[in-house]
Design a protein around this motif. Structure first.
Motif, PDB file in Angstrom:
ATOM      1  N   GLY A 141      36.542  32.103  32.715  1.00 42.16           N
ATOM      2  CA  GLY A 141      35.712  31.737  33.929  1.00 42.16           C
ATOM      3  C   GLY A 141      34.374  32.320  33.565  1.00 42.16           C
ATOM      4  O   GLY A 141      33.854  32.287  32.316  1.00 42.16           O
ATOM      5  N   ILE A 142      33.613  32.677  34.565  1.00 41.17           N
ATOM      6  CA  ILE A 142      32.480  33.533  34.714  1.00 41.17           C
ATOM      7  C   ILE A 142      31.410  32.404  34.346  1.00 41.17           C
ATOM      8  O   ILE A 142      30.256  32.194  35.150  1.00 41.17           O
ATOM      9  N   SER A 143      31.165  31.767  33.142  1.00 42.89           N
ATOM     10  CA  SER A 143      29.987  31.313  32.872  1.00 42.89           C
ATOM     11  C   SER A 143      30.110  29.981  31.765  1.00 42.89           C
ATOM     12  O   SER A 143      30.921  30.092  31.052  1.00 42.89           O
ATOM     13  N   ARG A 144      28.990  29.387  31.465  1.00 36.94           N
ATOM     14  CA  ARG A 144      29.309  28.514  30.252  1.00 36.94           C
ATOM     15  C   ARG A 144      29.117  29.174  28.919  1.00 36.94           C
ATOM     16  O   ARG A 144      29.829  29.087  28.168  1.00 36.94           O
ATOM     17  N   LEU A 145      28.416  30.098  28.847  1.00 39.14           N
ATOM     18  CA  LEU A 145      28.470  31.371  27.890  1.00 39.14           C
ATOM     19  C   LEU A 145      29.772  31.896  27.410  1.00 39.14           C
ATOM     20  O   LEU A 145      30.023  32.222  26.418  1.00 39.14           O
ATOM     21  N   ASN A 146      30.538  32.130  28.585  1.00 35.27           N
ATOM     22  CA  ASN A 146      31.675  32.751  28.283  1.00 35.27           C
ATOM     23  C   ASN A 146      32.859  31.661  27.567  1.00 35.27           C
ATOM     24  O   ASN A 146      33.874  31.832  27.516  1.00 35.27           O
ATOM     25  N   ASN A 147      32.327  30.616  27.667  1.00 37.03           N
ATOM     26  CA  ASN A 147      33.172  29.354  27.267  1.00 37.03           C
ATOM     27  C   ASN A 147      32.580  28.702  26.033  1.00 37.03           C
ATOM     28  O   ASN A 147      32.864  27.616  25.742  1.00 37.03           O
ATOM     29  N   GLN A 148      31.477  29.334  25.312  1.00 35.01           N
ATOM     30  CA  GLN A 148      30.894  28.776  24.493  1.00 35.01           C
ATOM     31  C   GLN A 148      31.632  28.395  22.994  1.00 35.01           C
ATOM     32  O   GLN A 148      32.222  29.167  22.695  1.00 35.01           O
ATOM     33  N   GLU A 225      50.776  46.905  38.616  1.00 41.23           N
ATOM     34  CA  GLU A 225      49.613  47.160  39.372  1.00 41.23           C
ATOM     35  C   GLU A 225      48.364  46.695  38.663  1.00 41.23           C
ATOM     36  O   GLU A 225      47.692  46.158  39.526  1.00 41.23           O
ATOM     37  N   ALA A 226      48.362  46.535  37.301  1.00 42.80           N
ATOM     38  CA  ALA A 226      47.124  46.433  36.549  1.00 42.80           C
ATOM     39  C   ALA A 226      47.405  45.241  35.532  1.00 42.80           C
ATOM     40  O   ALA A 226      46.509  45.197  34.602  1.00 42.80           O
ATOM     41  N   GLY A 227      48.229  44.382  35.657  1.00 43.84           N
ATOM     42  CA  GLY A 227      48.846  43.799  34.398  1.00 43.84           C
ATOM     43  C   GLY A 227      48.157  42.154  34.274  1.00 43.84           C
ATOM     44  O   GLY A 227      48.445  41.545  33.637  1.00 43.84           O
ATOM     45  N   LYS A 228      47.586  41.775  35.358  1.00 39.28           N
ATOM     46  CA  LYS A 228      47.240  40.516  35.520  1.00 39.28           C
ATOM     47  C   LYS A 228      45.635  40.236  35.978  1.00 39.28           C
ATOM     48  O   LYS A 228      45.144  40.939  36.459  1.00 39.28           O
ATOM     49  N   THR A 229      45.206  39.204  35.183  1.00 48.15           N
ATOM     50  CA  THR A 229      43.702  38.890  35.409  1.00 48.15           C
ATOM     51  C   THR A 229      43.688  37.303  36.024  1.00 48.15           C
ATOM     52  O   THR A 229      44.648  36.597  35.618  1.00 48.15           O
ATOM     53  N   TYR A 230      42.480  37.149  36.711  1.00 45.11           N
ATOM     54  CA  TYR A 230      42.230  35.992  37.196  1.00 45.11           C
ATOM     55  C   TYR A 230      40.750  35.507  36.818  1.00 45.11           C
ATOM     56  O   TYR A 230      40.115  36.196  36.995  1.00 45.11           O
ATOM     57  N   SER A 231      40.554  34.239  36.508  1.00 46.01           N
ATOM     58  CA  SER A 231      39.454  33.637  36.416  1.00 46.01           C
ATOM     59  C   SER A 231      39.311  32.122  36.726  1.00 46.01           C
ATOM     60  O   SER A 231      40.312  31.520  36.919  1.00 46.01           O
ATOM     61  N   PHE A 266      33.877  33.183  37.825  1.00 43.15           N
ATOM     62  CA  PHE A 266      34.359  34.553  38.076  1.00 43.15           C
ATOM     63  C   PHE A 266      35.313  35.105  37.056  1.00 43.15           C
ATOM     64  O   PHE A 266      36.033  34.238  36.694  1.00 43.15           O
ATOM     65  N   PHE A 267      35.641  36.444  37.065  1.00 43.15           N
ATOM     66  CA  PHE A 267      36.879  37.055  36.552  1.00 43.15           C
ATOM     67  C   PHE A 267      37.012  38.273  37.315  1.00 43.15           C
ATOM     68  O   PHE A 267      36.120  39.070  37.831  1.00 43.15           O
ATOM     69  N   SER A 268      38.475  38.446  37.475  1.00 41.81           N
ATOM     70  CA  SER A 268      38.751  39.421  38.373  1.00 41.81           C
ATOM     71  C   SER A 268      40.140  39.938  37.993  1.00 41.81           C
ATOM     72  O   SER A 268      41.026  39.594  37.465  1.00 41.81           O
ATOM     73  N   ASP A 286      39.037  47.952  40.961  1.00 42.39           N
ATOM     74  CA  ASP A 286      39.004  46.785  40.543  1.00 42.39           C
ATOM     75  C   ASP A 286      37.754  46.121  39.765  1.00 42.39           C
ATOM     76  O   ASP A 286      36.849  46.574  39.907  1.00 42.39           O
ATOM     77  N   VAL A 287      38.236  45.359  38.619  1.00 35.75           N
ATOM     78  CA  VAL A 287      37.219  44.908  37.701  1.00 35.75           C
ATOM     79  C   VAL A 287      36.673  43.373  38.155  1.00 35.75           C
ATOM     80  O   VAL A 287      37.739  42.780  38.383  1.00 35.75           O
ATOM     81  N   SER A 288      35.446  43.169  38.533  1.00 34.42           N
ATOM     82  CA  SER A 288      35.125  41.798  38.805  1.00 34.42           C
ATOM     83  C   SER A 288      33.731  41.416  38.178  1.00 34.42           C
ATOM     84  O   SER A 288      32.809  42.261  37.908  1.00 34.42           O
TER      85      SER A 288
END
Length: 412
Positions: A141-148, A225-231, A266-268, A286-288
């Protein structure tokens, strides 16, 4: 018939490969497994070698001064993917990064000199424009550069903070999980749900009572509680459509396409960070990370001139006053770069460029700025090129760090 396929495969290996800006290569190093080419195996290999000058290198582990000039294998990779029919695809990508005199080992068995998996995922198509997949993947997720893609970056390297989860919740910018990707006309999307890594750059860290957050949620609070991320990343293309067959975003097309895209992502990671109150009681934060960007790449005039421009705004929240080295911090960033392919009739092309970013660091109530000035010399598109770049990084009140890097790249 088998002999005919073998001869065809050998001819393809000797005559073809593919990259932006070079007409010398066709469909790549591709083994067709049937007569119409709908079943195939493709192999890609590349290497990037660096010579870097830095007069401000810190002392080594024994307190000795380090040499100003250093050499490294920045990347050495092999990527393979196979389409056994129109519905199924499998991809495997392995290699190493940043091998230098410090990370080499006497017999090649040390951690720094080992090959490891960057990607391994399988995909099932849902019709012509959509697909589901899973594994160790790069549909970020997040941006083009995060998929570069690292095959066709315009600058010397990617903007490091844009790989916003590298080593924190993933393995070298890849998560293990499931993804969906596709397109509705000129609108493209990619979304994913993944497992968060327990062994990250802060694998042994614990938050200080009343202090800043650490990225340790999955380990200290547990995977429930904290084992999954979403993007997710979503973009609209106003001009030529870009391929989303693979996840890797092109850095510069060298005038071979007309592209103008705007995107947001995004990344969550719920409870991905941990803080401790004055009594040492732990709680999750939460990390976002959110990104908004635009990419423009078009031919200009005649004789092969081309313009590439990119801009990114990224807001990163890793928890209260989070900061890890000079790479990650809770705060925001504005980044931009622009390059111009100089017109000419020669096969060798030159592309000067400039990049700049400004980061706001919440924990320091201060900024970090980075400027890069460089040029690419393309001898056969991205398949054979040299890059020379001067970069200066000023991090808060620290002394500016200046480096000059020459990169040689071969891609087949």
């Amino acid at each position: 018939m088998k002999k005919t396929y073998l001869i065809a495969a050998l001819l393809l290996l000797s005559l073809k490969a593919f990259s932006q800006g070079s007409p010398d290569y066709g469909a790549g190093m591709k083994f067709n497994l049937n007569e119409d080419g709908s079943k195939y195996l493709r192999v890609i290999s590349w290497a990037q070698i660096w010579g870097q000058y830095n007069s401000d290198r810190p002392l080594d582990g024994n307190g000795n001064e380090q040499a100003d000039l250093d050499f490294s294998v920045r990347r050495a990779r092999v990527l393979m993917y196979a389409q056994i029919n129109k519905d199924f695809l499998i991809l495997t990508h392995f290699g190493l990064n940043s091998l230098n005199a410090d990370s080499m080992s006497p017999t090649g068995k040390g951690d720094g000199s080992q090959l490891f998996l960057h990607d391994v995922w399988a995909q099932y198509s849902l019709g012509k424009d959509h697909a589901l997949g899973g594994g160790l993947h790069y549909w970020n997720g997040i941006s083009r550069l995060n998929n570069q893609s690292t095959l066709n970056i315009m600058t010397l390297d990617n903007q490091r903070q844009a790989w916003a989860t590298l080593g924190l919740s993933d393995q070298f910018a890849r998560h293990i999980g499931m993804y969906a990707k596709g397109a509705f006309g000129k609108f493209q999307y990619r979304v994913a749900i993944n497992s968060a890594s327990n062994s990250n750059l802060q694998a042994t860290a614990v938050p200080v009572n009343g202090g800043a957050a650490t990225y340790t949620g999955s380990r200290l609070l547990g995977s429930k509680e904290a084992g999954k991320t979403y993007s997710g990343y979503f973009e609209y293309g106003f001009l030529d459509a870009e391929s989303n067959f693979l996840p890797y975003k092109v850095g510069t097309y060298l005038g071979t396409k007309k592209v103008f895209n705007v995107g947001a992502g995004f990344f969550s990671h719920p409870n991905g960070a941990v803080i401790a109150n004055g009594s040492g009681v732990l709680s999750g934060e939460d990390v976002s990370v959110f990104g908004l960007d635009a990419f423009y790449d078009v031919p200009v005039g005649t004789q092969g001139a081309a313009l590439t421009a990119y801009a990114l705004y990224q807001n990163s929240d890793y928890g209260k006053n989070y900061r890890l080295g000079t790479t990650y911090e809770t705060g925001s960033m504005i980044h931009g770069h622009v390059g111009y392919v100089i017109p000419g009739k020669s096969k060798t092309r030159f592309q000067p460029y400039i990049s700049y970013d400004d980061r706001k660091i919440d924990a320091l109530n201060d900024n970090a700025t980075q400027l890069g000035i460089g040029a690419n010399a393309f001898f056969s598109g991205h398949h054979s090129k040299l890059t020379l770049e001067y970069q200066t990084l000023k991090y808060a009140t620290n002394k500016a760090v200046n480096t000059i890097t020459l990169q040689a790249m071969i891609y087949l």
